[in-house]
Scaffold this active site. Sequence first.
Site, PDB file in Angstrom:
ATOM      1  CB  THR A   1     -34.064  89.227  63.702  1.00  0.00           C
ATOM      2  OG1 THR A   1     -33.617  89.083  65.041  1.00  0.00           O
ATOM      3  CG2 THR A   1     -35.509  89.721  63.759  1.00  0.00           C
ATOM      4  CG  ASP A   2     -31.794  85.756  67.162  1.00  0.00           C
ATOM      5  OD1 ASP A   2     -32.076  86.966  67.053  1.00  0.00           O
ATOM      6  OD2 ASP A   2     -30.810  85.349  67.816  1.00  0.00           O
ATOM      7  CD  GLU A   3     -33.557  90.961  68.617  1.00  0.00           C
ATOM      8  OE1 GLU A   3     -34.394  91.723  69.113  1.00  0.00           O
ATOM      9  OE2 GLU A   3     -32.373  91.292  68.409  1.00  0.00           O
TER      10      GLU A   3
ATOM     11  CE  LYS B   1     -28.560  97.169  66.017  1.00  0.00           C
ATOM     12  NZ  LYS B   1     -28.639  98.360  65.158  1.00  0.00           N
TER      13      LYS B   1
ATOM     14  CB  THR C   1     -39.189 100.261  57.754  1.00  0.00           C
ATOM     15  OG1 THR C   1     -39.043 101.679  57.700  1.00  0.00           O
ATOM     16  CG2 THR C   1     -38.069  99.600  56.973  1.00  0.00           C
TER      17      THR C   1
ATOM     18  NE  ARG D   1     -32.759  96.634  74.715  1.00  0.00           N
ATOM     19  CZ  ARG D   1     -31.983  96.044  73.794  1.00  0.00           C
ATOM     20  NH1 ARG D   1     -32.132  94.775  73.498  1.00  0.00           N
ATOM     21  NH2 ARG D   1     -31.034  96.726  73.189  1.00  0.00           N
ATOM     22  N   PRO D   2     -36.579  97.688  79.093  1.00  0.00           N
ATOM     23  CG  PRO D   2     -38.061  99.479  78.890  1.00  0.00           C
ATOM     24  CD  PRO D   2     -36.656  99.070  78.585  1.00  0.00           C
TER      25      PRO D   2
ATOM     26  CG  LEU E   1     -28.681 106.968  51.791  1.00  0.00           C
ATOM     27  CD1 LEU E   1     -27.941 108.063  51.034  1.00  0.00           C
ATOM     28  CD2 LEU E   1     -27.699 105.833  52.136  1.00  0.00           C
ATOM     29  CB  THR E   2     -32.349 105.735  58.197  1.00  0.00           C
ATOM     30  OG1 THR E   2     -31.456 104.633  58.451  1.00  0.00           O
ATOM     31  CG2 THR E   2     -33.556 105.247  57.403  1.00  0.00           C
TER      32      THR E   2
ATOM     33  CE  LYS F   1     -36.458  92.019  60.469  1.00  0.00           C
ATOM     34  NZ  LYS F   1     -35.932  92.558  59.183  1.00  0.00           N
TER      35      LYS F   1
ATOM     36  CE1 TYR G   1     -35.232  94.826  64.050  1.00  0.00           C
ATOM     37  CE2 TYR G   1     -34.873  93.164  65.755  1.00  0.00           C
ATOM     38  CZ  TYR G   1     -34.627  93.655  64.481  1.00  0.00           C
ATOM     39  OH  TYR G   1     -33.789  92.956  63.624  1.00  0.00           O
TER      40      TYR G   1
HETATM   41  P1  NAD Z   1     -28.806  98.766  59.850  1.00  0.00           P
HETATM   42  O1  NAD Z   1     -29.658  99.562  60.769  1.00  0.00           O
HETATM   43  O2  NAD Z   1     -27.328  98.873  59.952  1.00  0.00           O
HETATM   44  O3  NAD Z   1     -29.170  99.136  58.333  1.00  0.00           O
HETATM   45  C1  NAD Z   1     -30.484  99.247  57.876  1.00  0.00           C
HETATM   46  C2  NAD Z   1     -30.463  99.893  56.499  1.00  0.00           C
HETATM   47  O4  NAD Z   1     -31.809  99.981  56.023  1.00  0.00           O
HETATM   48  C3  NAD Z   1     -29.906 101.320  56.488  1.00  0.00           C
HETATM   49  O5  NAD Z   1     -29.032 101.481  55.397  1.00  0.00           O
HETATM   50  C4  NAD Z   1     -31.131 102.205  56.328  1.00  0.00           C
HETATM   51  O6  NAD Z   1     -30.871 103.430  55.665  1.00  0.00           O
HETATM   52  C5  NAD Z   1     -32.036 101.294  55.506  1.00  0.00           C
HETATM   53  N1  NAD Z   1     -33.467 101.608  55.675  1.00  0.00           N
HETATM   54  C6  NAD Z   1     -34.153 101.725  56.845  1.00  0.00           C
HETATM   55  N2  NAD Z   1     -35.439 102.024  56.599  1.00  0.00           N
HETATM   56  C7  NAD Z   1     -35.565 102.085  55.260  1.00  0.00           C
HETATM   57  C8  NAD Z   1     -36.665 102.340  54.394  1.00  0.00           C
HETATM   58  N3  NAD Z   1     -37.877 102.600  54.886  1.00  0.00           N
HETATM   59  N4  NAD Z   1     -36.456 102.329  53.055  1.00  0.00           N
HETATM   60  C9  NAD Z   1     -35.216 102.079  52.550  1.00  0.00           C
HETATM   61  N5  NAD Z   1     -34.136 101.820  53.325  1.00  0.00           N
HETATM   62  C10 NAD Z   1     -34.322 101.833  54.660  1.00  0.00           C
HETATM   63  O7  NAD Z   1     -29.316  97.277  59.998  1.00  0.00           O
HETATM   64  P2  NAD Z   1     -28.489  95.902  59.950  1.00  0.00           P
HETATM   65  O8  NAD Z   1     -27.974  95.606  61.287  1.00  0.00           O
HETATM   66  O9  NAD Z   1     -27.571  95.932  58.783  1.00  0.00           O
HETATM   67  O10 NAD Z   1     -29.688  94.882  59.677  1.00  0.00           O
HETATM   68  C11 NAD Z   1     -30.024  94.482  58.346  1.00  0.00           C
HETATM   69  C12 NAD Z   1     -31.124  93.454  58.400  1.00  0.00           C
HETATM   70  O11 NAD Z   1     -30.692  92.318  59.119  1.00  0.00           O
HETATM   71  C13 NAD Z   1     -32.411  93.937  59.093  1.00  0.00           C
HETATM   72  O12 NAD Z   1     -33.508  93.452  58.377  1.00  0.00           O
HETATM   73  C14 NAD Z   1     -32.336  93.305  60.471  1.00  0.00           C
HETATM   74  O13 NAD Z   1     -33.630  93.080  60.993  1.00  0.00           O
HETATM   75  C15 NAD Z   1     -31.626  92.006  60.154  1.00  0.00           C
HETATM   76  N6  NAD Z   1     -30.855  91.410  61.260  1.00  0.00           N
HETATM   77  C16 NAD Z   1     -29.958  92.174  61.946  1.00  0.00           C
HETATM   78  C17 NAD Z   1     -29.198  91.592  62.954  1.00  0.00           C
HETATM   79  C18 NAD Z   1     -28.166  92.393  63.740  1.00  0.00           C
HETATM   80  O14 NAD Z   1     -27.592  91.864  64.687  1.00  0.00           O
HETATM   81  N7  NAD Z   1     -27.884  93.632  63.376  1.00  0.00           N
HETATM   82  C19 NAD Z   1     -29.362  90.230  63.262  1.00  0.00           C
HETATM   83  C20 NAD Z   1     -30.284  89.476  62.517  1.00  0.00           C
HETATM   84  C21 NAD Z   1     -31.018  90.084  61.513  1.00  0.00           C
HETATM   85  P1  TYD Z   2     -28.109  95.044  71.006  1.00  0.00           P
HETATM   86  O1  TYD Z   2     -26.766  95.239  70.378  1.00  0.00           O
HETATM   87  O2  TYD Z   2     -29.018  96.219  71.126  1.00  0.00           O
HETATM   88  O3  TYD Z   2     -28.804  93.848  70.202  1.00  0.00           O
HETATM   89  P2  TYD Z   2     -30.184  93.051  70.549  1.00  0.00           P
HETATM   90  O4  TYD Z   2     -30.997  93.849  71.462  1.00  0.00           O
HETATM   91  O5  TYD Z   2     -30.791  92.968  69.188  1.00  0.00           O
HETATM   92  O6  TYD Z   2     -29.758  91.728  71.088  1.00  0.00           O
HETATM   93  O7  TYD Z   2     -27.913  94.444  72.453  1.00  0.00           O
HETATM   94  C1  TYD Z   2     -27.237  93.239  72.671  1.00  0.00           C
HETATM   95  C2  TYD Z   2     -27.314  92.940  74.147  1.00  0.00           C
HETATM   96  O8  TYD Z   2     -26.556  93.914  74.872  1.00  0.00           O
HETATM   97  C3  TYD Z   2     -28.710  93.018  74.705  1.00  0.00           C
HETATM   98  O9  TYD Z   2     -28.861  92.013  75.720  1.00  0.00           O
HETATM   99  C4  TYD Z   2     -28.787  94.392  75.347  1.00  0.00           C
HETATM  100  C5  TYD Z   2     -27.363  94.612  75.821  1.00  0.00           C
HETATM  101  N1  TYD Z   2     -26.904  96.002  75.839  1.00  0.00           N
HETATM  102  C6  TYD Z   2     -26.325  96.554  76.991  1.00  0.00           C
HETATM  103  O10 TYD Z   2     -26.196  95.866  78.030  1.00  0.00           O
HETATM  104  N2  TYD Z   2     -25.899  97.838  76.963  1.00  0.00           N
HETATM  105  C7  TYD Z   2     -26.025  98.620  75.864  1.00  0.00           C
HETATM  106  O11 TYD Z   2     -25.642  99.824  75.908  1.00  0.00           O
HETATM  107  C8  TYD Z   2     -26.601  98.045  74.679  1.00  0.00           C
HETATM  108  C9  TYD Z   2     -26.755  98.861  73.439  1.00  0.00           C
HETATM  109  C10 TYD Z   2     -27.017  96.739  74.710  1.00  0.00           C
END
Ligand code: NAD
Ligand code: TYD
Length: 327
Positions: A115-117, A178, A90, A262-263, A32-33, A143, A139
């Site tokens: 992730t694709d990243e 996001k 983490t 973003r850097p 629960l961060t 990963k 990040y």
């Molecule tokens: P999120 O940030 O919404 O949720 C992350 C969750 O992990 C939270 O509930 C947080 O409390 C928990 N958490 C963080 N650190 C923890 C720890 N040390 N111990 C226990 N719990 C912990 O993230 P999300 O967007 O739901 O992403 C979920 C997964 O999917 C991640 O592994 C991320 O890398 C991957 N992913 C995300 C995206 C995206 O677009 N968001 C895309 C591809 C993959």
């Molecule tokens: P983000 O949602 O942070 O996902 P990721 O970096 O994992 O792709 O960002 C998506 C895209 O949007 C990325 O190219 C950065 C851009 N972005 C902005 O232009 N403005 C913003 O305020 C944010 C959060 C992201």
Amino acid sequence: MKLLVTGAAGFIGSTYVRLVGDEHEVVVLDKLTYAGRRENLPEDIDLVVGAIEDPAVVREAMEGCDAVVNFAAESHVDRSIDDQDAFARTHVVGTGVRLDAARELGIGRYLQVSTDEVYGSIESDSFTETSPLDPSSPYSATKVAGDLLVSAHVHTYGIEASIVRGSNNYGPRQYPEKLIPLMVLNAIHGDSLPVYGDGRQVRNWLFAEDFCRGIHTVLMNGRSGEVYNVGGPDECENIEVVKRVIELTGANESLIEYVKDRPGHDRRYSLASDKLRNELGWEAQVHFAEGLECTVQWYRDNEDWWGPIRSGEYREYYEKQYGKALG
Ligand code: NAD
Ligand code: TYD
């Protein structure tokens, strides 16, 4: 099956639990961060509050489970640029602890959500599962380390594990740091819409439910030691995403503000999902136009969810990140 789902109080994990919760018994372990919220989960869920890098907590939660699905992560690139510490703990330490526990307890199946990243940025074409790993941010670098630990445990100890790599997700319950939820909520409030750099970066948008269907398909039928990409059906430049949000919310285009880039910003992500499609029959069901409309509607209808976020930690984060306060 009895599943331990770590990180399920976040955006994608909670979507997954809602998808499979009727069919399987689920235990959630989540720290629960700031991004993890109790209210994202069904009320009757079995929730253990704790960190995935704590071996005692992990062992106790994992005992008696048939499989582990890991979503737990620090998920925001901008925060990783500011401070990588929690990311390394983490993604690297936490993954190692879970893998050790899974091995010791003889867990039958482990699935790592990635992730694709990890592949970095691609100008044209799409990344496949054999593309080189070339992460750009703290990040994605951490990963990668987590993914490699999973592969090493399959290779060294023979555990049954697979890795799933998703492209950018969107949908209900995504924390507003996001791009999409940030733009939706700012547009609704008349706050400026901060576009990084020239806004021409491309992301491959995947509706979170489609990602979760892919994850579950791999958990049930994927081969151990394999990576499966799960890419969205549509690619879109950020500025186009922002303009679509403006249309859907009825906001004014003058809210768009180009801000400092973003850097190390990755220009384009694109994933080929042929392996998952051809081997296991997965197909994305939601196109970006439809998914975005439904996501905007969800945020409109769920002020109870985002109200406390926009007035809490997020306000401070926003001010620090963007150098201006939310209105
Ligand atoms: P999120 O940030 O919404 O949720 C992350 C969750 O992990 C939270 O509930 C947080 O409390 C928990 N958490 C963080 N650190 C923890 C720890 N040390 N111990 C226990 N719990 C912990 O993230 P999300 O967007 O739901 O992403 C979920 C997964 O999917 C991640 O592994 C991320 O890398 C991957 N992913 C995300 C995206 C995206 O677009 N968001 C895309 C591809 C993959
Ligand atoms: P983000 O949602 O942070 O996902 P990721 O970096 O994992 O792709 O960002 C998506 C895209 O949007 C990325 O190219 C950065 C851009 N972005 C902005 O232009 N403005 C913003 O305020 C944010 C959060 C992201």
